[in-house]
Design a protein around this motif. Sequence first.
Motif, mmCIF file in Angstrom:
data_model
loop_
_atom_site.group_PDB
_atom_site.id
_atom_site.type_symbol
_atom_site.label_atom_id
_atom_site.label_comp_id
_atom_site.label_asym_id
_atom_site.label_seq_id
_atom_site.Cartn_x
_atom_site.Cartn_y
_atom_site.Cartn_z
ATOM 1 N N CYS A 1 -4.855 4.202 4.854
ATOM 2 C CA CYS A 1 -3.663 4.659 4.147
ATOM 3 C C CYS A 1 -3.857 5.829 3.220
ATOM 4 C CB CYS A 1 -2.893 3.573 3.434
ATOM 5 S SG CYS A 1 -1.505 3.859 2.405
ATOM 6 N N CYS B 1 -3.207 -7.435 -1.600
ATOM 7 C CA CYS B 1 -3.586 -6.894 -0.562
ATOM 8 C C CYS B 1 -4.755 -7.269 0.164
ATOM 9 C CB CYS B 1 -3.459 -5.412 -0.776
ATOM 10 S SG CYS B 1 -1.851 -4.652 -0.769
ATOM 11 N N LEU C 1 1.041 -1.258 -0.094
ATOM 12 C CA LEU C 1 0.139 0.045 -0.137
ATOM 13 C C LEU C 1 0.762 1.340 0.153
ATOM 14 C CD1 LEU C 1 -2.761 -0.922 2.657
ATOM 15 C CD2 LEU C 1 -3.008 -0.840 0.044
ATOM 16 N N PHE D 1 -7.237 4.303 1.110
ATOM 17 C CA PHE D 1 -7.702 2.730 1.316
ATOM 18 C C PHE D 1 -7.932 2.387 2.903
ATOM 19 C CE2 PHE D 1 -5.370 2.965 -2.575
ATOM 20 C CZ PHE D 1 -6.163 1.934 -3.333
ATOM 21 N N LEU E 1 -2.817 -4.715 -5.596
ATOM 22 C CA LEU E 1 -3.840 -4.445 -4.660
ATOM 23 C C LEU E 1 -4.829 -5.718 -4.649
ATOM 24 C CD1 LEU E 1 -5.015 -0.967 -5.886
ATOM 25 C CD2 LEU E 1 -3.960 -1.423 -3.655
#
Length: 381
Positions: free
Chosen positions: A307, A345, A277, A369, A342
Amino acid sequence: MNITPLPPAKEPTGLGRLPVARWFLVIGVIAGVVLLTGIVVAMMMSSRARELAKAPAVEVQLARLNVALIVLFAAMLVFVAALAFIIRYAVLKPVDQLAQQVRTVAAGDFDHTLHVDRPAELAELSSHIDSMRGRIVSAWRAAADQAEELRRSNGELEQFAYVASHDLQEPLRKVASFTQMLEQRYGSQLDDRAKQYMHYSVDGAKRMQLLINDLLDFSRVGRITGEKSVVESGAALDAALENLSGTIEDTEATVTRDELPKVRGNRLQLTQLFQNLIENAVKFRSEAAPRVHIGVRRSGDMWEFSCADNGIGVEPKYADRIFLIFQRLHPRDVYPGTGIGLALCRKIVEYHGGQLWLDGGAESQGATFRWTLPAAGDDDE
């Protein structure tokens, strides 16, 4: 079929501890005592009335009354005996049979059939219960087959991961290295187009290696080093910042944070989560120096992390697309990468029992995010 037996049934409380047979027995005894008492009292009153009234007609009527009471008592005894027989064989015995069959199933014999013939209500009930048992067993067998297939598939995936990490990357390394050697040795004899082709070959081989490594990371989530424990999320962030120290220094990025809590998870995967991130926030920066803030707040049994950056941001209409594997919003020559960051993640967060999303309503410039992770309980601490 080998299935773990069900846990013991909950113990009944209060009057529910008495079996239904004892209820019938107690009520029958009470009714018999009351009836017998009533008859005795009636006969005593009849005898007393006979003593008081000496008329022959009265004595005859009282005698007839006594006979009627005796007949009534006999009829009541016959009726009670018949009712007890019916209750015993039409209700209590089928209930006991059904209860015994249920105990057999609960003990682990899930193929045991549940069935009673009488009465109609219990027969219907046993039929419905047996149908549910059959469906549950069928679903369990299908799930067991799927689990076995999944284990086999995971085994093949691990084998593929081994092959991808060793055998598939070796030819790519050879292609890249020998192409570079050709350029070094015969570069003076090649024109610009040939050199460009060689550059494309080396770049393609390196991107394929990067893609394979990213796919391996994606497939390893929850399979390798997936043990969960109490983790200091601040320590995971420190490790991520240490890995990105070169990139942060080159871009003059500033990373700030709140005081981060303990969570329950896997430290290596949480480090990778923070790293991806923050790396994205630095990569998709605007003209200003990157500024990234890691925030956190409590949300029930979860911690909600965020974030936020001051980069180019993401349009809300792409809020779902950016989490799909290999989905890119920008050309590769503008922003390098494989488009898997992503997606990786989100897989890490979902493996930990949380959710990851793009905050489209964030007021700050850039992208924000948010994701949730389970809080470390008091017992864990």
